[in-house]
Design a protein around this motif. Structure first.
Motif, mmCIF file in Angstrom:
data_model
loop_
_atom_site.group_PDB
_atom_site.id
_atom_site.type_symbol
_atom_site.label_atom_id
_atom_site.label_comp_id
_atom_site.label_asym_id
_atom_site.label_seq_id
_atom_site.Cartn_x
_atom_site.Cartn_y
_atom_site.Cartn_z
ATOM 1 N N THR A 297 -16.491 54.155 -18.031
ATOM 2 C CA THR A 297 -17.178 55.384 -17.612
ATOM 3 C C THR A 297 -18.650 55.348 -17.981
ATOM 4 O O THR A 297 -19.519 55.706 -17.181
ATOM 5 N N SER A 298 -18.961 54.888 -19.198
ATOM 6 C CA SER A 298 -20.361 54.811 -19.610
ATOM 7 C C SER A 298 -21.129 53.806 -18.769
ATOM 8 O O SER A 298 -22.319 54.001 -18.496
ATOM 9 N N MET A 299 -20.464 52.732 -18.348
ATOM 10 C CA MET A 299 -21.134 51.774 -17.464
ATOM 11 C C MET A 299 -21.497 52.430 -16.141
ATOM 12 O O MET A 299 -22.603 52.239 -15.623
ATOM 13 N N ARG A 300 -20.560 53.231 -15.566
ATOM 14 C CA ARG A 300 -20.868 53.908 -14.308
ATOM 15 C C ARG A 300 -22.005 54.909 -14.499
ATOM 16 O O ARG A 300 -22.879 55.043 -13.637
ATOM 17 N N VAL A 301 -22.008 55.623 -15.630
ATOM 18 C CA VAL A 301 -23.096 56.572 -15.904
ATOM 19 C C VAL A 301 -24.428 55.833 -15.989
ATOM 20 O O VAL A 301 -25.452 56.287 -15.471
ATOM 21 N N VAL A 303 -25.243 52.946 -14.555
ATOM 22 C CA VAL A 303 -25.639 52.503 -13.213
ATOM 23 C C VAL A 303 -26.184 53.677 -12.417
ATOM 24 O O VAL A 303 -27.170 53.554 -11.689
ATOM 25 N N THR A 304 -25.541 54.852 -12.566
ATOM 26 C CA THR A 304 -26.019 56.038 -11.850
ATOM 27 C C THR A 304 -27.422 56.418 -12.297
ATOM 28 O O THR A 304 -28.273 56.793 -11.477
ATOM 29 N N ARG A 305 -27.698 56.307 -13.611
ATOM 30 C CA ARG A 305 -29.036 56.607 -14.116
ATOM 31 C C ARG A 305 -30.069 55.658 -13.517
ATOM 32 O O ARG A 305 -31.163 56.082 -13.125
#
Length: 533
Positions: A297-301, A303-305
């Protein structure tokens, strides 16, 4: 990574099947670590001696497993780091904090050095006894070189701007001299005081125009250079970002497969052998499964940033394209404000770093306003986010909370042919020097890594440039800030001069690269990996 034999396990022949399964899982884990070639993964004992060594470690550091096993981790640090006792300091930090991440020079076997990102995690048993350290190292020399090259380019840009400014100053001084000579000549030729005053006023207006032209010329040249730089940065970031984003789903699928395999094994092996049970307790399998979800989840966050930063850079480098994409329609600004408050409240939900923020709406009677609802919504969200950031920096101790709570006021009113929206907070406020620069691109008062400095600049472009409105700021240090947005009720000029129905082509490869390599999603969207039932 040493494999256990049947004799070492002292198992009866009837449990040979369990031993084979244990060996199979051990080999799978061994192969998983060994297959990672881009990361050096190895374990240290509690004294800092290397006890495992994967293929990635051999490729990055140059040491073979037979050469490095048993040696101290200090052999991977350059002499200056050893003199500063950096290895011992990092192990102490990892032991106390649980893990430590740092960047520094590392030493290869041939004596060459590379810039590395290293994560060291302390391994402890259930009694908090230190068993050793897990270390993951990544060679980021190319990224370091790219950052240095970017800094050099920035320094070169600043030098050119200074040279251009100095040239304009010389021209301005020359013009001042000419104006002085002209004033003296006219004073000598004309005795009429009224005529002389009229000429003086004309010269002053000319001088003001020249000053404005000088400022616009410097600003235009600087923005052009920064725009090119921003477009190039967005293009370069998109390439590695596409690899990361594209592999997230594969990583999620692999993780789900591994979790399914573990669940299947636990279902059929209700009572595993003591050695396997001990290993499960040692690695804390339940925590590992739950923490894997948080990591993904933190990886997706993250990438979104990065995607948000890329969008900001693209907006900065191609404001005309964003202007062409805008669609005008009559909208209810109060509804857009409510949507912006709901959006920002959802993003801030769960944060315990500051007391809950109170939103006070003081709405007047507003007609529907002709504008782009998407762009105006983004501008409102950004303004509210800045207000929340200012409140989070204020010192809301107990005595202050008893007197006032963190509050954002939103006031609206119709003024002639325009509508006015005022956003006021009781946050930290800002100095006059900061207030004058808040709409400059890349200007930020936040710490490195916490802001790109483009939020209010994009708001300014949206309100002033694309909607013919006004945006100004009033602020007092330690007393809060007020941002006032003024929008015309009707747009007197279309946002895009192009013929209706004509679809403009992309002006650079950046857009094509981004849209083809990365399917952008909503900023708040994320995925999770769940253990199979």
């Amino acid at each position: 990574m040493n494999k256990l034999t049947e004799a070492q396990l002292n198992l009866p022949p009837s449990e040979s099947l369990d031993l084979d399964r244990f060996k199979s899982h051990e080999e799978q884990f061994h192969l998983l670590v060994e297959s990672v070639k881009d990361y050096a993964i190895y374990l240290l004992d509690s004294y800092g001696n290397i006890i495992t060594w994967n293929t990635g470690a051999e490729r990055i550091n140059g040491w073979k497993e037979s050469e490095i096993i048993g040696k101290s981790v200090t052999c991977l640090f350059p002499p200056r780091a050893i003199e500063r006792r950096l290895p011992q300091s990092l192990m102490r930090q990892a032991r106390v904090q649980g893990s430590v991440e740092f960047e520094d020079w590392r030493m290869r076997r041939d004596g060459s050095q590379f810039w590395a990102n290293v994560t060291m995690t302390a391994l402890k048993d259930e009694n908090e006894k230190l068993l050793g350290f897990a270390t993951v190292t990544r060679d980021i020399t190319e990224r370091k070189q790219a950052e240095e090259a970017l800094q050099q380019a920035y320094d070169e840009l600043e030098r050119r701007v200074e040279e251009r400014t100095a040239e304009l100053v010389r021209m301005n001084e020359k013009l001042r001299a000419e104006v002085t000579v002209r004033q003296q000549t006219e004073a000598a030729l004309r005795n009429s005081q009224a005529h002389l005053q009229e000429k003086t006023q004309q010269l002053e207006q000319t001088l003001c125009s020249l000053k404005d032209a000088q400022i616009k010329l410097v600003y235009t040249e600087k923005m052009s250079s920064l725009g090119s730089l921003a477009a190039g940065m967005a293009h370069e970031i998109n390439n590695p970002l596409s690899f990361i984003y594209g592999n997230l789903d594969h990583l999620r699928n692999y993780a789900q497969d591994l979790l399914k395999l573990i669940q299947l094994y636990q279902h059929h092996e209700v009572r595993p052998v003591p050695e396997i049970q001990a290993a499960i307790e040692e690695i804390d399998l339940d925590f590992l499964q739950s923490d894997l979800n948080k990591i993904l989840t933190s990886m997706r966050v993250g990438v979104t940033r990065i995607q948000q930063i890329v969008r900001s850079l693209q907006t900065f480098s191609r404001p005309d394209e964003c202007r062409d994409a805008a669609q005008l329609k009559k909208i209810d600004l109060h509804a857009e404000l409510d949507r912006a408050i709901a959006t920002i409240s959802h993003q801030q939900k769960g944060s315990d770093c500051l007391p809950s923020i109170q939103f006070i709406r003081e709405y007047g009677n507003l007609p529907k306003v002709e504008c782009s609802d998407l762009q105006v919504h983004r501008a409102f969200v950004q303004i509210l986010k800045n207000a929340i950031d200012a409140i989070s920096l204020a010192n809301y101790d107990r005595s202050r909370r008893e007197k006032e709570c963190p509050t954002i006021w939103i006031r609206t009113q119709a003024v002639g042919k325009t509508v006015r929206i005022a956003f006021q907070d009781n946050g930290i406020g800002m100095s006059e020097a900061t207030r004058k620069r808040i709409f400059d691109p890349f200007f930020t008062t936040k710490a490195v890594g916490q802001g790109a400095g483009l939020g209010l600049w994009i708001c300014y472009q949206t309100i002033v440039k694309q909607h013919q409105g006004r945006l100004h700021c009033l602020s007092t240090p330690d007393r809060g800030t007020q941002l006032i947005v003024e929008l015309p009720i009707e747009q007197y000029q279309p946002l895009s001069p192009k013929v209706k129905g004509h679809k403009p082509r992309a002006s650079s490869r950046t857009t094509a690269t981004l849209s083809s390599a990365i399917h952008l999603k909503a900023p708040c969207e994320c995925f999770s990996v769940t253990s199979p039932a």
